[in-house]
Each structure stands twice: as structure tokens, then as C-alpha cells.
Design a protein around this motif. Structure first.
Motif, PDB file in Angstrom:
ATOM      1  N   LEU A  77      -7.131   6.989   3.277  1.00 36.83           N
ATOM      2  CA  LEU A  77      -7.906   6.566   2.106  1.00 36.83           C
ATOM      3  C   LEU A  77      -7.228   7.019   0.820  1.00 36.83           C
ATOM      4  O   LEU A  77      -7.163   6.271  -0.164  1.00 36.83           O
ATOM      5  N   ALA A  78      -6.715   8.252   0.826  1.00 35.63           N
ATOM      6  CA  ALA A  78      -6.014   8.758  -0.357  1.00 35.63           C
ATOM      7  C   ALA A  78      -4.756   7.942  -0.638  1.00 35.63           C
ATOM      8  O   ALA A  78      -4.388   7.710  -1.796  1.00 35.63           O
ATOM      9  N   LEU A  79      -4.093   7.501   0.419  1.00 37.87           N
ATOM     10  CA  LEU A  79      -2.892   6.680   0.253  1.00 37.87           C
ATOM     11  C   LEU A  79      -3.222   5.369  -0.449  1.00 37.87           C
ATOM     12  O   LEU A  79      -2.463   4.884  -1.297  1.00 37.87           O
ATOM     13  N   MET A  80      -4.365   4.756  -0.097  1.00 35.60           N
ATOM     14  CA  MET A  80      -4.786   3.513  -0.749  1.00 35.60           C
ATOM     15  C   MET A  80      -5.083   3.744  -2.230  1.00 35.60           C
ATOM     16  O   MET A  80      -4.718   2.932  -3.093  1.00 35.60           O
ATOM     17  N   LEU A  81      -5.724   4.864  -2.554  1.00 31.16           N
ATOM     18  CA  LEU A  81      -6.019   5.175  -3.949  1.00 31.16           C
ATOM     19  C   LEU A  81      -4.748   5.437  -4.747  1.00 31.16           C
ATOM     20  O   LEU A  81      -4.627   5.005  -5.895  1.00 31.16           O
ATOM     21  N   LEU A  82      -3.803   6.154  -4.152  1.00 34.54           N
ATOM     22  CA  LEU A  82      -2.530   6.411  -4.827  1.00 34.54           C
ATOM     23  C   LEU A  82      -1.788   5.115  -5.126  1.00 34.54           C
ATOM     24  O   LEU A  82      -1.166   4.972  -6.183  1.00 34.54           O
ATOM     25  N   LYS A  83      -1.848   4.185  -4.197  1.00 33.32           N
ATOM     26  CA  LYS A  83      -1.178   2.897  -4.361  1.00 33.32           C
ATOM     27  C   LYS A  83      -1.637   2.214  -5.647  1.00 33.32           C
ATOM     28  O   LYS A  83      -0.821   1.719  -6.436  1.00 33.32           O
ATOM     29  N   HIS A  84      -2.940   2.176  -5.877  1.00 35.52           N
ATOM     30  CA  HIS A  84      -3.473   1.471  -7.044  1.00 35.52           C
ATOM     31  C   HIS A  84      -3.372   2.314  -8.307  1.00 35.52           C
ATOM     32  O   HIS A  84      -3.216   1.766  -9.403  1.00 35.52           O
ATOM     33  N   PRO A 123       1.832   2.579   4.350  1.00 39.76           N
ATOM     34  CA  PRO A 123       0.685   2.110   3.548  1.00 39.76           C
ATOM     35  C   PRO A 123       0.129   0.771   4.029  1.00 39.76           C
ATOM     36  O   PRO A 123      -1.086   0.575   4.052  1.00 39.76           O
ATOM     37  N   SER A 124       1.015  -0.133   4.449  1.00 40.04           N
ATOM     38  CA  SER A 124       0.561  -1.422   4.951  1.00 40.04           C
ATOM     39  C   SER A 124      -0.218  -1.261   6.250  1.00 40.04           C
ATOM     40  O   SER A 124      -1.237  -1.939   6.462  1.00 40.04           O
ATOM     41  N   TRP A 125       0.242  -0.355   7.109  1.00 41.54           N
ATOM     42  CA  TRP A 125      -0.465  -0.122   8.378  1.00 41.54           C
ATOM     43  C   TRP A 125      -1.860   0.434   8.115  1.00 41.54           C
ATOM     44  O   TRP A 125      -2.839  -0.017   8.727  1.00 41.54           O
ATOM     45  N   TRP A 126      -1.972   1.392   7.202  1.00 41.70           N
ATOM     46  CA  TRP A 126      -3.278   1.964   6.893  1.00 41.70           C
ATOM     47  C   TRP A 126      -4.178   0.948   6.200  1.00 41.70           C
ATOM     48  O   TRP A 126      -5.391   0.940   6.410  1.00 41.70           O
ATOM     49  N   ARG A 127      -3.614   0.082   5.372  1.00 36.16           N
ATOM     50  CA  ARG A 127      -4.422  -0.953   4.717  1.00 36.16           C
ATOM     51  C   ARG A 127      -5.030  -1.900   5.747  1.00 36.16           C
ATOM     52  O   ARG A 127      -6.202  -2.287   5.652  1.00 36.16           O
TER      53      ARG A 127
END
Length: 460
Positions: A77-84, A123-127
Motif C-alpha cells: 500500500l505504501a508503494l502505491m502511495l509513493l508512486k503517486h 510496483p506493477s505486481w502489487w498494483r
């Protein structure tokens, strides 16, 4: 006597060991320093434990087998937030995490000096994984509970709809038909190669020349367009019949079967448009790679039609919540009562509502009157003079708030949190992309409020 190279190697190993010991002996100090950074403030604005509880852990984290997970669900979840928040590509995001200790702590890990994440597809895998189990209602409920102490006017809600466009080329009937012809031709050639047959003698090259010649034409008349559409429809029908004769659809892979189904659907829609009674197409496919995308008529001066997800947004005290997300067009005027219900579910009350005039239906007016909800709708019929002045001032205040704060937040999300053109490849990841872009914008807002509140408490 030892060689100079040996001395350098020994000193390098000693320095490496010293750095490793210092790094891991001061983890508590690093965490305290991390909370003082901008990323640390955003970290404090997100209830990661509650959000992670809505998503099951991946099988690899339980069994320890397969690819190295690196992150748990909270880290994903943190990885998704960092991405944006950082607006980076997946590859560059992993490179930054490898070299930035504050980003590592944000994701709940701390790499050793000899460790390096080489999986740029992480990141793509977690998304994709989070998108499969994403429960927007449950997550928004947990976020509202966590953010409520930092929000003041929770009884005032504002609603409006916006479209988060998908990154596709602008669709035309000619381009869509040619893409279908090209994909079907490649599928036929692949099947013939597997059957050890020579290449088909269908005039693919000639049809390609017709298409390219039309695309290069500066003035594309309706007559030329209709003529080419007829030609491409006829060619596509031959290709589909040839493909069916070579190999039944049941023996294809799931991905190719889905694409072939979309191609057949496009052929039916375009054939009915060209030869049918009505030119209107229901559930119109505008992209072969994203068949779930529909045209959304917005009626703007610059963009009459947009292609992407339409979202009815509920904003409370500057924080946006998704009330309804759909890739099909819908009338947002029918969603107002659902938005009021969502506000009551999240914060317990709804005293004021501000919305565009498309929401001002008789049903919505009646609902607001029966539930004592003040709104910005122009009243109908005669009213007393004293009530006219009071309601006019209230309507003006609510209108200004909606047109500046709510509509301004749409532009902020699209320009600064990767929501201008969604590059996701399927519906699951695109919905996940939109949700975390909105949540990241909210988290930054809440983090600023937490920092301001802490500063005031220190000053007092």
C-alpha cells in the motif's frame, strides 16, 4: 609485504562493516528522523494497519516460497502511495527506494548495504494484487474514522462528477476497424504457422495501403470514410471466417479468446452502425486494448467527449471520497441521495449540500426538504422576502465553495498525482490507480493539517 590492492580491499571491507553496524544500531534514531520528514508526516496520516486488514496477505509471504516478496501488504500500500506522491515510473521508483532510507522506512523495510531490489516490476505486481482485493467502501470508512479528528465541517458535503481519462489514442471508426483487421490477421498468420501452412494470400498489404492513404489525407470527407469503412468491414469478415475455419475459439488462450470476442463485438457494432436503422451504439467499444472504456459525453467547450472512468465525488472539508465509479456513462443527478447516505455513513450527519444544477431534480429537492438539508439549488415558487435574502447568501457561499475547492481538487489530482491520463492496462489496475491517486492527494492535505496542529500546540 601485502600488496596495495589487498590493503585497499581490507580497508574497504572494514569500512563496509562499520557502516552496516552503524546503520542498524541506530534504527530507532532513523525512525525518529524519518517522522520529521515530509514522507514521515504523510506516513502518520495513513492508517496502514487498518487498510492492510482489508486485503489478504499474498501466498508467498505465508509460505516463504516463490519470488521474494520484499514488502508485506502495508508495504505494498505504501508503494502505491509513493508512486503517486513522487510521480515516478515503476523502474525509477525502485531505484529511489534502493538508495533512499526514508522511502524504505515508509514502505516498512530497511535494506542492508549489500541488499538491492532488482525487480522493477514490483510496483506493477502489487498494483494488480491490491486491485483484485480492493474494497473502496471499506478502505474509505477506515480512512474517514482516522481523519475525522482533523476535519471540522463534516456536516457540509459537496458533490460533482469528473472523468479520469484513460491513456488511449483518440478513437475513430476507421482506426478501430483497422486495428481489428491487423490483430485478426496476425492471429491467422500465427495459427497457420503452427499448422505448418504457408502464409495466407489475403490482400493485407493492399488494405494497409488504403488505410494509410486515407490517414494521410488532409481533408477526410464522409464519402471517403464510409467507403473505407465498408472495405475494412468486408476484409475483417473474411479474416474472422478464415480464423474460425483454421482453429475454433475454444482452443485459444484466455487472453486471445477475450481479444477475439472484442473484435467480433466491434464488427457487429460497426456493421449495425453502417447498415442498421440507427447510428447510436450501446456499450460502444472504443479501444481494442481496453474494451471496458466507454465514451463519456461531458459537454465541455474544449472536450465534448472523454474516454475513461466517470466518478461521482463527495467532498467533505476538502477531503474527497469516491461515491460511485463507473466506466459506463451515468447521470450524476441521480447519485445525490447516495452521496448524502455515504456522508452519513462516514461522519454521521449531513446538514448542507452543494452540487451542480444537474443535481437539482424534484426528487433531490424533496429529499433535502424532508431531511432538513440546506442546499444551493435555486428555489421554485414564491418565497418571503426575509427568506430570500438568507437563502441567497447561503447559496452563494455553497456555490463558491463547490466551484473553487471541489473543482480545484480535480485539477490538483490530475496535474500532481498521476491522474491526467491513466496508463494502466486493464480495468482492475486502472481502478486501483485512480483510488490511490485520490487517497494520496487526501493524505497530503491531512498531513499538512497534522503538522499545523502540532506547530500550534508547541507555540501554545
Amino acid at each position: 609485504m601485502p600488496h596495495n590492492g589487498t590493503k585497499n580491499a581490507q580497508s574497504g571491507a572494514t569500512l563496509y562493516s562499520t557502516m552496516a553496524n552503524l546503520l542498524f544500531s541506530h534504527q530507532q534514531l532513523l525512525h525518529e528522523k524519518f517522522l520529521q520528514t515530509d514522507l514521515g508526516q504523510i506516513y502518520l496520516a495513513i492508517p496502514f494497519e487498518k487498510l492492510a486488514a482489508t486485503i489478504p496477505a499474498p501466498p508467498s509471504t505465508k509460505s516463504g516460497m516463490g519470488r521474494k516478496p520484499w514488502f508485506d501488504v502495508k508495504g505494498g500500500l505504501a508503494l502505491m502511495l509513493l508512486k503517486h506522491y513522487l510521480q515516478m515510473s515503476d523502474e525509477l521508483l525502485i531505484e529511489r527506494i534502493n538508495t533512499d532510507w526514508s522511502m524504505q522506512l515508509f514502505c516498512g523495510i530497511l535494506l542492508r548495504p549489500d541488499e538491492r531490489i532488482r525487480d522493477t516490476n514490483l510496483p506493477s505486481w502489487w498494483r494488480t494484487y491490491i486491485g483484485k482485493y480492493l474494497n473502496i467502501d471499506a478502505m474509505q470508512l477506515e480512512l474517514a474514522r482516522y481523519w475525522k479528528p482533523f476535519m471540522e465541517h463534516t456536516g457540509v458535503g459537496m458533490q460533482d462528477a469528473t472523468c479520469y481519462e484513460s491513456r488511449i489514442s483518440y478513437p475513430t471508426d476507421v482506426k478501430l476497424l483497422w486495428n481489428c483487421c491487423n490483430e485478426t490477421y496476425l492471429l491467422v498468420q500465427e495459427q497457420r504457422r503452427k499448422l505448418k501452412l504457408r502464409k495466407t494470400r489475403m490482400n493485407y498489404t493492399r488494405q494497409k495501403e488504403y488505410f494509410q492513404s486515407y490517414q494521410k489525407t488532409r481533408k477526410k470527407t464522409r464519402r471517403k470514410e464510409k467507403k473505407l469503412r465498408k472495405r475494412l468491414l468486408k476484409f475483417l469478415l473474411k479474416l474472422l471466417q478464415h480464423q474460425q475455419a483454421l482453429q475454433p475459439a475454444g482452443s485459444l488462450s484466455a487472453k486471445k479468446k477475450t481479444k477475439l470476442h472484442s473484435i467480433i463485438k466491434v464488427y457487429e457494432q460497426q456493421h449495425n452502425k453502417l447498415y442498421g436503422q440507427s447510428s447510436e451504439i450501446k456499450n460502444r467499444i472504443v479501444s481494442l486494448s481496453k474494451p471496458y472504456i466507454r465514451p463519456i459525453v461531458r459537454g465541455k467547450e474544449t472536450k465534448t467527449v472523454e474516454f475513461g472512468a466517470k466518478v461521482n465525488m463527495l467532498q467533505i472539508d476538502g477531503i474527497n471520497f469516491i461515491e460511485h465509479l463507473s466506466y459506463d456513462a451515468f447521470n450524476e443527478g441521480t447519485r445525490m441521495q447516495s452521496g448524502i447516505y455515504l456522508q452519513r455513513k462516514l461522519f454521521g450527519k449531513s446538514t448542507h449540500q452543494s452540487a451542480d444544477q444537474i443535481y437539482a431534480t424534484n426528487a433531490n429537492r424533496r429529499y433535502c426538504r424532508e431531511n432538513n438539508i440546506a442546499n444551493n439549488f435555486i428555489p421554485k415558487g414564491k418565497q418571503k422576502i426575509r427568506h430570500i435574502e438568507q437563502s441567497a447568501a447561503l447559496r452563494k457561499t455553497l456555490n463558491i465553495a463547490r466551484s473553487t475547492i471541489l473543482e480545484g481538487s480535480f485539477g490538483n489530482e490530475k496535474n500532481h498525482y498521476l491522474l491526467q491520463k491513466i496508463p494502466a492496462r486493464n480495468q482492475i489496475t486502472e481502478t486501483c490507480w485512480i483510488f490511490f491517486g485520490i487517497i494520496t492527494s487526501n493524505a497530503v492535505n491531512i498531513a499538512n493539517r497534522i503538522a499545523a496542529s502540532a506547530q500550534q500546540s508547541r507555540a501554545a
